[in-house]
Scaffold this motif. Structure first.
Motif, PDB file in Angstrom:
ATOM      1  N   ASP A   1       0.760  -0.982  -0.178  1.00 23.65           N
ATOM      2  CA  ASP A   1      -0.155  -0.491  -0.047  1.00 23.65           C
ATOM      3  C   ASP A   1       0.959   1.381   0.089  1.00 23.65           C
ATOM      4  OD1 ASP A   1      -2.106  -1.268   0.101  1.00 23.65           O
ATOM      5  OD2 ASP A   1      -2.604  -1.516   2.054  1.00 23.65           O
ATOM      6  N   GLU A   2       1.903   0.621   1.218  1.00 26.74           N
ATOM      7  CA  GLU A   2       2.882   2.001   0.726  1.00 26.74           C
ATOM      8  C   GLU A   2       3.585   2.793  -0.869  1.00 26.74           C
ATOM      9  OE1 GLU A   2       5.669   2.088   3.831  1.00 26.74           O
ATOM     10  OE2 GLU A   2       4.106   1.404   5.595  1.00 26.74           O
ATOM     11  N   LEU A   3       3.554   2.146  -0.980  1.00 24.94           N
ATOM     12  CA  LEU A   3       4.500   1.657  -2.297  1.00 24.94           C
ATOM     13  C   LEU A   3       3.613   2.293  -3.508  1.00 24.94           C
ATOM     14  CD1 LEU A   3       6.903   1.490  -4.102  1.00 24.94           C
ATOM     15  CD2 LEU A   3       6.275  -1.094  -5.184  1.00 24.94           C
TER      16      LEU A   3
ATOM     17  N   ALA B   1       1.672   7.008  -6.537  1.00 23.08           N
ATOM     18  CA  ALA B   1       0.501   8.017  -6.916  1.00 23.08           C
ATOM     19  C   ALA B   1       1.194   9.532  -6.816  1.00 23.08           C
ATOM     20  CB  ALA B   1      -0.704   7.087  -6.324  1.00 23.08           C
ATOM     21  N   ARG B   2       1.391   9.271  -6.085  1.00 22.38           N
ATOM     22  CA  ARG B   2       2.571  10.878  -5.630  1.00 22.38           C
ATOM     23  C   ARG B   2       3.739  10.994  -6.417  1.00 22.38           C
ATOM     24  NH1 ARG B   2       3.637   9.484   0.426  1.00 22.38           N
ATOM     25  NH2 ARG B   2       1.479  10.255   1.514  1.00 22.38           N
ATOM     26  N   VAL B   3       3.598  10.241  -7.197  1.00 20.35           N
ATOM     27  CA  VAL B   3       5.147  10.272  -8.247  1.00 20.35           C
ATOM     28  C   VAL B   3       4.586  10.772  -8.941  1.00 20.35           C
ATOM     29  CG1 VAL B   3       7.353   9.628  -9.935  1.00 20.35           C
ATOM     30  CG2 VAL B   3       6.719   8.315  -6.656  1.00 20.35           C
ATOM     31  N   ALA B   4       3.484  10.227  -9.751  1.00 23.75           N
ATOM     32  CA  ALA B   4       3.176  10.373 -11.018  1.00 23.75           C
ATOM     33  C   ALA B   4       2.144  11.670 -11.115  1.00 23.75           C
ATOM     34  CB  ALA B   4       1.341   9.454 -10.695  1.00 23.75           C
ATOM     35  N   ILE B   5       1.450  12.257  -9.693  1.00 13.15           N
ATOM     36  CA  ILE B   5       0.375  13.733  -9.832  1.00 13.15           C
ATOM     37  C   ILE B   5       2.368  14.126  -9.888  1.00 13.15           C
ATOM     38  CG2 ILE B   5       0.134  14.732  -7.494  1.00 13.15           C
ATOM     39  CD1 ILE B   5      -1.371  12.976  -7.238  1.00 13.15           C
ATOM     40  N   LEU B   6       3.479  14.503  -9.940  1.00 20.34           N
ATOM     41  CA  LEU B   6       4.232  15.393  -9.556  1.00 20.34           C
ATOM     42  C   LEU B   6       4.856  15.204 -10.717  1.00 20.34           C
ATOM     43  CD1 LEU B   6       6.416  14.464  -6.576  1.00 20.34           C
ATOM     44  CD2 LEU B   6       5.289  16.855  -6.592  1.00 20.34           C
ATOM     45  N   VAL B   7       5.152  14.017 -11.607  1.00 18.04           N
ATOM     46  CA  VAL B   7       5.781  14.167 -12.923  1.00 18.04           C
ATOM     47  C   VAL B   7       4.219  14.720 -13.771  1.00 18.04           C
ATOM     48  CG1 VAL B   7       5.211  12.964 -15.547  1.00 18.04           C
ATOM     49  CG2 VAL B   7       6.744  12.287 -12.915  1.00 18.04           C
ATOM     50  N   GLU B   8       3.025  14.822 -13.075  1.00 18.12           N
ATOM     51  CA  GLU B   8       1.754  15.982 -14.093  1.00 18.12           C
ATOM     52  C   GLU B   8       2.323  16.961 -13.903  1.00 18.12           C
ATOM     53  OE1 GLU B   8      -2.059  14.431 -13.743  1.00 18.12           O
ATOM     54  OE2 GLU B   8      -1.269  12.279 -13.849  1.00 18.12           O
TER      55      GLU B   8
END
Length: 70
Positions: A3-5, A10-17
């Motif tokens: 779950d943490e991974l 998801a956080r990384v994907a948002i930052l990339v966007e």
């Protein structure tokens, strides 16, 4: 752990966007600067109010000051 991974991905994907959107904005602003720089190349400005003078103008359209001839 899984779950943490998933949350971190998801956080990384948002930052990339967000990064991609900011890069698009930077590109647009750089293009605006390029166009404005071309427009201002060789431009004349009013000695009184510093407005951009139209090509061949005798008087400033903004304040009416007599403009120096090139």
């Amino acid at each position: 752990m899984q779950d943490e991974l998933s949350i971190e991905k998801a956080r990384v994907a948002i930052l990339v966007e967000q990064r991609d959107e900011l890069l698009r904005k930077v590109f647009e602003l750089e293009e605006q600067v390029r166009r404005l720089t071309q427009r201002l190349d060789g431009a004349r400005f009013c000695p009184a109010c510093h407005a951009l003078l139209e090509e061949g103008s005798v008087y400033c359209d903004k304040c009416g000051t007599d403009t120096p001839r090139p």
